[in-house]
Design an enzyme around this catalytic site. Structure first.
Site, PDB file in Angstrom:
ATOM      1  N   VAL A  44      31.501  34.245  79.207  1.00  0.00           N
ATOM      2  CA  VAL A  44      31.404  32.796  79.427  1.00  0.00           C
ATOM      3  C   VAL A  44      32.698  32.263  80.027  1.00  0.00           C
ATOM      4  CG1 VAL A  44      31.038  30.547  78.344  1.00  0.00           C
ATOM      5  CG2 VAL A  44      29.725  32.524  77.567  1.00  0.00           C
ATOM      6  N   CYS A  45      33.827  32.687  79.475  1.00  0.00           N
ATOM      7  CA  CYS A  45      35.128  32.231  79.969  1.00  0.00           C
ATOM      8  C   CYS A  45      35.320  32.572  81.437  1.00  0.00           C
ATOM      9  CB  CYS A  45      36.254  32.867  79.165  1.00  0.00           C
ATOM     10  SG  CYS A  45      36.231  32.526  77.407  1.00  0.00           S
ATOM     11  N   SER A  46      34.881  33.769  81.820  1.00  0.00           N
ATOM     12  CA  SER A  46      35.066  34.202  83.206  1.00  0.00           C
ATOM     13  C   SER A  46      34.316  33.292  84.170  1.00  0.00           C
ATOM     14  CB  SER A  46      34.595  35.646  83.359  1.00  0.00           C
ATOM     15  OG  SER A  46      35.345  36.515  82.524  1.00  0.00           O
ATOM     16  N   LEU A  49      36.319  29.770  84.295  1.00  0.00           N
ATOM     17  CA  LEU A  49      37.576  29.757  85.049  1.00  0.00           C
ATOM     18  C   LEU A  49      37.311  29.791  86.554  1.00  0.00           C
ATOM     19  CD1 LEU A  49      39.717  32.099  82.802  1.00  0.00           C
ATOM     20  CD2 LEU A  49      40.056  29.660  83.168  1.00  0.00           C
TER      21      LEU A  49
END
Length: 211
Positions: A44-46, A49
């Site tokens: 999810v973070c990838s 960002l």
């Protein structure tokens, strides 16, 4: 104690992918969006960002600097950047704080033990040029953020700083806004000579683009 709206955003000095950040100095006379991530090399973070990087023209248009954070170290951040490029098609173009010592996470109360005892939740802080926290949104680690909504909130904050208005439900830029209840009809006639629609005495809708 958790941070509240109107509080001064805690200042800090911390390493990042763009060198050492002295937070208040780095903000300068801009707005800032500080957003936290549970960990590097997570799916999810990838995606988030990469989206923040793609939105650079939108941040620039709003005089706003985004800055990310996770509790992993700088070497992991730098390796992660290559993955983000593969996934999203763009490298990071904003700083990502390396908060391995949790200094910033503790200042901003980003560790929620009932969600995860070690990783930060997905919080977003909207910080104005006076270094005041104007809004915040917190998501669980499992839910990716909607950056269209983050831009919408930022637009509302910046508009209502300039005009004596508030923004109604589901408002987006260009739509009608609400004349602030503190503004009398007499004063409203001077501020909004284009006129308005009065739904109730306390609900007056006006189109700013027709001023």
């Amino acid at each position: 104690m958790s941070l509240q709206l109107g509080d001064t955003a805690p200042d800090f000095t911390q390493q990042s992918t763009e060198g050492e950040i002295h937070f208040h100095d780095w903000i300068g006379d801009s707005w800032a969006i500080l957003f936290s991530h549970p960990a590097d090399f997570t799916p999810v973070c990838s995606t988030e960002l990469g989206q923040v990087a793609h939105l650079k023209p939108e941040w620039d248009k709003r005089n706003t600097k985004p800055i990310g954070l996770s509790v992993d170290g700088l070497s992991d951040h730098e390796k992660w950047d290559a993955d983000i490029k593969d996934i999203s098609g763009t490298n990071l173009n904003f700083p990502l704080l390396a908060d391995a010592d949790r200094k910033v996470s503790e200042l901003y109360d980003l560790i929620h033990p009932n969600a995860d005892a070690t990783a930060t939740v997905r919080s977003v802080f909207f910080i104005d040029p006076n270094k005041k926290i104007r809004a915040s949104i917190t998501y669980p680690p499992s839910a990716g953020r909607n950056f269209k909504e983050i831009l919408r909130v930022l637009d509302s904050l910046q508009l209502t700083d300039k005009e004596k208005v508030t923004t109604p439900v589901d408002w987006t830029p260009g739509e009608r806004v609400i004349i602030a209840p503190s503004v009398s009809n007499e004063d409203a006639e001077k501020l909004f000579p284009q006129g308005w629609e009065e739904k109730k005495s306390y609900l007056r809708l006006v189109a700013l683009d027709k001023k």
